[in-house]
Design an enzyme around this catalytic site. Structure first.
Site, PDB file in Angstrom:
ATOM      1  N   LYS A   1       0.844  -1.204   0.000  1.00 18.03           N
ATOM      2  CA  LYS A   1       0.000   0.000   0.000  1.00 18.03           C
ATOM      3  C   LYS A   1       0.879   1.255   0.000  1.00 18.03           C
ATOM      4  O   LYS A   1       1.422   1.661   1.017  1.00 18.03           O
ATOM      5  CB  LYS A   1      -0.918   0.043   1.220  1.00 18.03           C
ATOM      6  CG  LYS A   1      -1.989   1.113   1.034  1.00 18.03           C
ATOM      7  CD  LYS A   1      -2.455   1.753   2.311  1.00 18.03           C
ATOM      8  CE  LYS A   1      -1.781   3.047   2.673  1.00 18.03           C
ATOM      9  NZ  LYS A   1      -1.852   4.160   1.725  1.00 18.03           N
TER      10      LYS A   1
ATOM     11  N   GLU B   1       9.924   2.390  10.237  1.00 20.46           N
ATOM     12  CA  GLU B   1      10.913   3.403   9.831  1.00 20.46           C
ATOM     13  C   GLU B   1      10.203   4.742   9.927  1.00 20.46           C
ATOM     14  O   GLU B   1       9.366   5.068   9.082  1.00 20.46           O
ATOM     15  CB  GLU B   1      11.377   3.138   8.393  1.00 20.46           C
ATOM     16  CG  GLU B   1      12.083   1.815   8.188  1.00 20.46           C
ATOM     17  CD  GLU B   1      13.455   1.763   8.832  1.00 20.46           C
ATOM     18  OE1 GLU B   1      14.018   2.830   9.130  1.00 20.46           O
ATOM     19  OE2 GLU B   1      13.948   0.648   9.056  1.00 20.46           O
TER      20      GLU B   1
ATOM     21  N   CYS C   1      13.479  11.722   5.495  1.00 23.55           N
ATOM     22  CA  CYS C   1      13.401  11.420   6.924  1.00 23.55           C
ATOM     23  C   CYS C   1      14.721  11.698   7.630  1.00 23.55           C
ATOM     24  O   CYS C   1      14.757  12.119   8.767  1.00 23.55           O
ATOM     25  CB  CYS C   1      13.010   9.958   7.110  1.00 23.55           C
ATOM     26  SG  CYS C   1      14.051   8.864   6.146  1.00 23.55           S
TER      27      CYS C   1
ATOM     28  N   GLU D   1       9.412  17.667  13.202  1.00 22.21           N
ATOM     29  CA  GLU D   1       9.731  17.321  11.818  1.00 22.21           C
ATOM     30  C   GLU D   1       8.567  17.709  10.921  1.00 22.21           C
ATOM     31  O   GLU D   1       7.428  17.339  11.188  1.00 22.21           O
ATOM     32  CB  GLU D   1       9.943  15.816  11.694  1.00 22.21           C
ATOM     33  CG  GLU D   1      10.332  15.403  10.291  1.00 22.21           C
ATOM     34  CD  GLU D   1       9.973  13.977   9.961  1.00 22.21           C
ATOM     35  OE1 GLU D   1       8.876  13.529  10.332  1.00 22.21           O
ATOM     36  OE2 GLU D   1      10.790  13.309   9.323  1.00 22.21           O
TER      37      GLU D   1
HETATM   38  P1  NAD Z   1       2.308   9.096   6.959  1.00 25.80           P
HETATM   39  O1  NAD Z   1       2.625   8.461   8.251  1.00 25.80           O
HETATM   40  O2  NAD Z   1       1.240  10.112   6.905  1.00 25.80           O
HETATM   41  O3  NAD Z   1       1.896   7.992   5.877  1.00 25.80           O
HETATM   42  C1  NAD Z   1       2.743   6.894   5.559  1.00 25.80           C
HETATM   43  C2  NAD Z   1       1.882   5.769   4.991  1.00 25.80           C
HETATM   44  O4  NAD Z   1       0.994   5.305   6.024  1.00 25.80           O
HETATM   45  C3  NAD Z   1       0.990   6.169   3.824  1.00 25.80           C
HETATM   46  O5  NAD Z   1       0.893   5.084   2.917  1.00 25.80           O
HETATM   47  C4  NAD Z   1      -0.339   6.431   4.493  1.00 25.80           C
HETATM   48  O6  NAD Z   1      -1.451   6.283   3.610  1.00 25.80           O
HETATM   49  C5  NAD Z   1      -0.345   5.337   5.551  1.00 25.80           C
HETATM   50  N1  NAD Z   1      -1.216   5.597   6.698  1.00 25.80           N
HETATM   51  C6  NAD Z   1      -1.688   6.786   7.137  1.00 25.80           C
HETATM   52  N2  NAD Z   1      -2.492   6.605   8.207  1.00 25.80           N
HETATM   53  C7  NAD Z   1      -2.517   5.266   8.456  1.00 25.80           C
HETATM   54  C8  NAD Z   1      -3.130   4.442   9.441  1.00 25.80           C
HETATM   55  N3  NAD Z   1      -3.906   4.965  10.387  1.00 25.80           N
HETATM   56  N4  NAD Z   1      -2.906   3.106   9.392  1.00 25.80           N
HETATM   57  C9  NAD Z   1      -2.107   2.559   8.465  1.00 25.80           C
HETATM   58  N5  NAD Z   1      -1.489   3.290   7.492  1.00 25.80           N
HETATM   59  C10 NAD Z   1      -1.679   4.617   7.497  1.00 25.80           C
HETATM   60  O7  NAD Z   1       3.704   9.675   6.400  1.00 25.80           O
HETATM   61  P2  NAD Z   1       3.964  10.489   5.065  1.00 25.80           P
HETATM   62  O8  NAD Z   1       3.439  11.876   5.245  1.00 25.80           O
HETATM   63  O9  NAD Z   1       3.534   9.707   3.873  1.00 25.80           O
HETATM   64  O10 NAD Z   1       5.579  10.506   5.034  1.00 25.80           O
HETATM   65  C11 NAD Z   1       6.320  11.374   5.803  1.00 25.80           C
HETATM   66  C12 NAD Z   1       6.856  10.696   7.042  1.00 25.80           C
HETATM   67  O11 NAD Z   1       7.542   9.502   6.693  1.00 25.80           O
HETATM   68  C13 NAD Z   1       7.876  11.552   7.767  1.00 25.80           C
HETATM   69  O12 NAD Z   1       7.620  11.523   9.147  1.00 25.80           O
HETATM   70  C14 NAD Z   1       9.202  10.865   7.462  1.00 25.80           C
HETATM   71  O13 NAD Z   1      10.210  11.074   8.398  1.00 25.80           O
HETATM   72  C15 NAD Z   1       8.784   9.443   7.378  1.00 25.80           C
HETATM   73  N6  NAD Z   1       9.773   8.666   6.628  1.00 25.80           N
HETATM   74  C16 NAD Z   1      10.645   7.864   7.318  1.00 25.80           C
HETATM   75  C17 NAD Z   1      11.622   7.144   6.619  1.00 25.80           C
HETATM   76  C18 NAD Z   1      12.627   6.266   7.346  1.00 25.80           C
HETATM   77  O14 NAD Z   1      13.320   5.515   6.686  1.00 25.80           O
HETATM   78  N7  NAD Z   1      12.731   6.322   8.661  1.00 25.80           N
HETATM   79  C19 NAD Z   1      11.696   7.239   5.223  1.00 25.80           C
HETATM   80  C20 NAD Z   1      10.791   8.056   4.565  1.00 25.80           C
HETATM   81  C21 NAD Z   1       9.822   8.763   5.279  1.00 25.80           C
END
Ligand code: NAD
Length: 493
Positions: free
Chosen positions: A178, A253, A287, A387
């Site tokens: 997903k 992550e 990230c 962040e």
């Molecule tokens: P997000 O947490 O909003 O969404 C990530 C994914 O989770 C998406 O596919 C989203 O649709 C899904 N999601 C959202 N709510 C959910 C729920 N309740 N249950 C299950 N899935 C759900 O994050 P984003 O805005 O897409 O990405 C930014 C974040 O990702 C930042 O905090 C960044 O630091 C983090 N990130 C971390 C890494 C790492 O390797 N540590 C890498 C890339 C991004």
């Protein structure tokens, strides 16, 4: 307009509810594609397809490991043949400069090849054990977990998917993928590539749609054995809670607010360039971005003046034309970033460049913000603590090594950290003290398929990439064999 569909049990489908949303080019505001949203029944169908593929047909799981590896190599080959197409679509969908999307596509190809190779090498271990129960041979084998749900963010749509898909499939699992709903185009193409390379029906499924419904259902399902999630810390926490229902394995992550420490014994030009790579690559939507610069007080002015001079000179524009900095992923993200900058100004930070929406020329209809530098920051400011995922860097000064380390670790996150110094012993001392999973000396932000990636503290659990990345998707089974079968006289009667 192209329509993006779900891929369940080897079939491309519309989804039950006929609900759609749109993929938008953030550089122009134009609609790129219509996307079908999975209904709860579709998510359930994908889970059942993966379950059947793993537990009943077992084609992928039981496949000769060399054949499985060959199919993964074929995925890499098809991906390589479509590399330019994927890079262009990624840039139009997500907003990053084209050359960065090309690097991502190359990394994705390499990642598949790496895991195809890794599963051909021997694994498991054999242990010398005590003879309390007679002479025994104890060894371990690695096995797939079962059904794995892979949930990814929008900042590296193709690559974040591949970091999970390559090792989880290599390990023999059946998967449901997903991607984040605002950037799905390269994920759909990736599933086309898996299909073309010969992944058996049901072993790889794609569901599209918002996290609240689609992601939740995956995290809660008792038929899913693992959720591998990359995204924000808040969502990661909620996934952990939902996964508790059937004690799923979780890989998380999460976010970061990483320090980049610049000591005075510096090569100023090099450190300024690494600081820029650290925060402005991918528009700061990384990230591990070095979003908190901690600079030794005696070189503050020289370092900051040069950083601002170069940040201000960065080109900005349609990412297909390869500017230094592209568009923010969507309007909502741009608004969050602008609000963050306003908060920074209100709390007393000094905005030295950027900090406002950029609408000149071809940027008029897109979601652009110039590279932004905030000086005179303190630990208690929102822009230093939170962040947001933005091309915005905060500057703080320190006087001693101890103070730098204390400031660097003064965060709930622990994803990454950089140290810029020509004093080797000091570099080692500081890196040893950083509470972060990824650290850099005299550089900032590189990552490698071969090396483990992941965070300390609230930045996550587990590691992706490298050998660890494969082991995340495996169970370890211990097998004990009595070498001299028979009674051991344990009881006296
Ligand atoms: P997000 O947490 O909003 O969404 C990530 C994914 O989770 C998406 O596919 C989203 O649709 C899904 N999601 C959202 N709510 C959910 C729920 N309740 N249950 C299950 N899935 C759900 O994050 P984003 O805005 O897409 O990405 C930014 C974040 O990702 C930042 O905090 C960044 O630091 C983090 N990130 C971390 C890494 C790492 O390797 N540590 C890498 C890339 C991004």
């Amino acid at each position: 307009m192209e329509r993006q569909r779900l891929y369940i049990d080897g079939t491309w489908m519309e989804g039950t509810d006929i609900k759609t949303f749109h993929s938008i080019n953030p550089a122009t505001g134009e609609r790129l594609a219509e996307v079908r949203e999975a209904a709860p029944q579709d998510v359930a169908a994908a889970i059942q397809a993966a379950k059947k593929s793993f537990s009943e047909t077992r084609e992928w799981r039981d496949m000769d490991v060399q054949q499985r590896s060959n199919i993964i190599l074929k995925i890499a080959d098809v991906l390589a043949a479509r590399r330019d197409e994927l890079a262009k679509v990624e840039t139009m969908d997500m907003g990053k400069p084209l050359r960065e999307s090309e690097c991502d596509a190359d990394d994705a190809i390499h990642c598949f090849r790496y895991y195809a190779g890794l599963i051909r090498t021997p694994e498991g271990g054999c242990y010398e054990v005590n003879k309390g129960f007679g002479e025994m041979h104890s060894y371990t084998v690695h096995e797939p977990i079962g059904v794995c749900a892979l949930i990814t963010p929008w900042n590296y749509p193709l690559l974040m998917g591949v970091w999970k898909i390559a090792p989880s499939l290599a390990a023999g699992n059946s998967i449901i993928y997903k991607p984040a709903s605002n950037c799905v185009l390269t994920s759909v193409k990736l599933l086309e590539i898996l299909e073309e390379a010969g992944i058996p029906k049901g072993a790889a499924n794609l569901v599209l749609g918002p996290g609240g419904t689609v992601g939740d259902a995956l995290a809660e399902s008792p038929d899913v054995g693992m959720v591998a999630f990359t995204g924000s810390t808040a969502v990661g926490q909620s996934i952990m809670k939902k996964a508790a229902g059937n004690v799923k394995k979780v890989g998380l992550e999460l976010g970061g607010k990483s320090p980049n420490i610049i000591f005075a014994d510096t090569d100023l030009e090099a450190d300024v360039e690494w600081a820029m790579i650290g925060i402005f690559m991918n528009q700061g939507e990384i990230c591990s971005a070095g979003s908190r610069i901690l600079v030794e007080e005696s070189i503050h002015d020289a370092f900051v003046n040069r950083l601002v001079e170069r940040a201000d000179a960065m080109t900005i524009g349609n990412p297909l034309n390869n500017p230094d900095i592209g568009a923010m992923v969507c309007e909502g993200q741009l608004k969050r970033v602008l609000a963050h900058c306003e908060t920074g100004k209100k709390e007393g930070a000094k905005c030295l460049c950027g900090g406002e929406r950029y609408t000149e020329g071809e940027c008029a209809k897109g979601y652009f913000i110039r590279s932004t530098v905030f000086d005179a920051c303190t630990d208690d400011m929102t822009i230093v603590k939170e962040e947001i995922f933005e091309p915005v860097v905060t500057i703080q000064t320190f006087r001693t090594e101890e103070e730098a380390i204390r400031m660097a670790n003064n965060t709930n996150y622990g994803l990454a950290g950089g140290v810029q110094t020509r004093d080797g012993a000091r570099a080692l001392r500081v890196v040893k003290e950083l509470r972060a999973g990824i650290t850099w000396v005299n550089c900032c932000n590189p990552s490698f398929t071969e090396a483990p990636w992941g965070g300390y503290k609230m930045s996550g659990i587990g590691r992706e990439l490298g050998i660890h990345g494969l082991e995340e998707y495996q169970e370890v089974k211990q097998i004990n064999i009595a070498l001299r079968p028979g009674t051991v006289g344990w009881y006296t009667n």
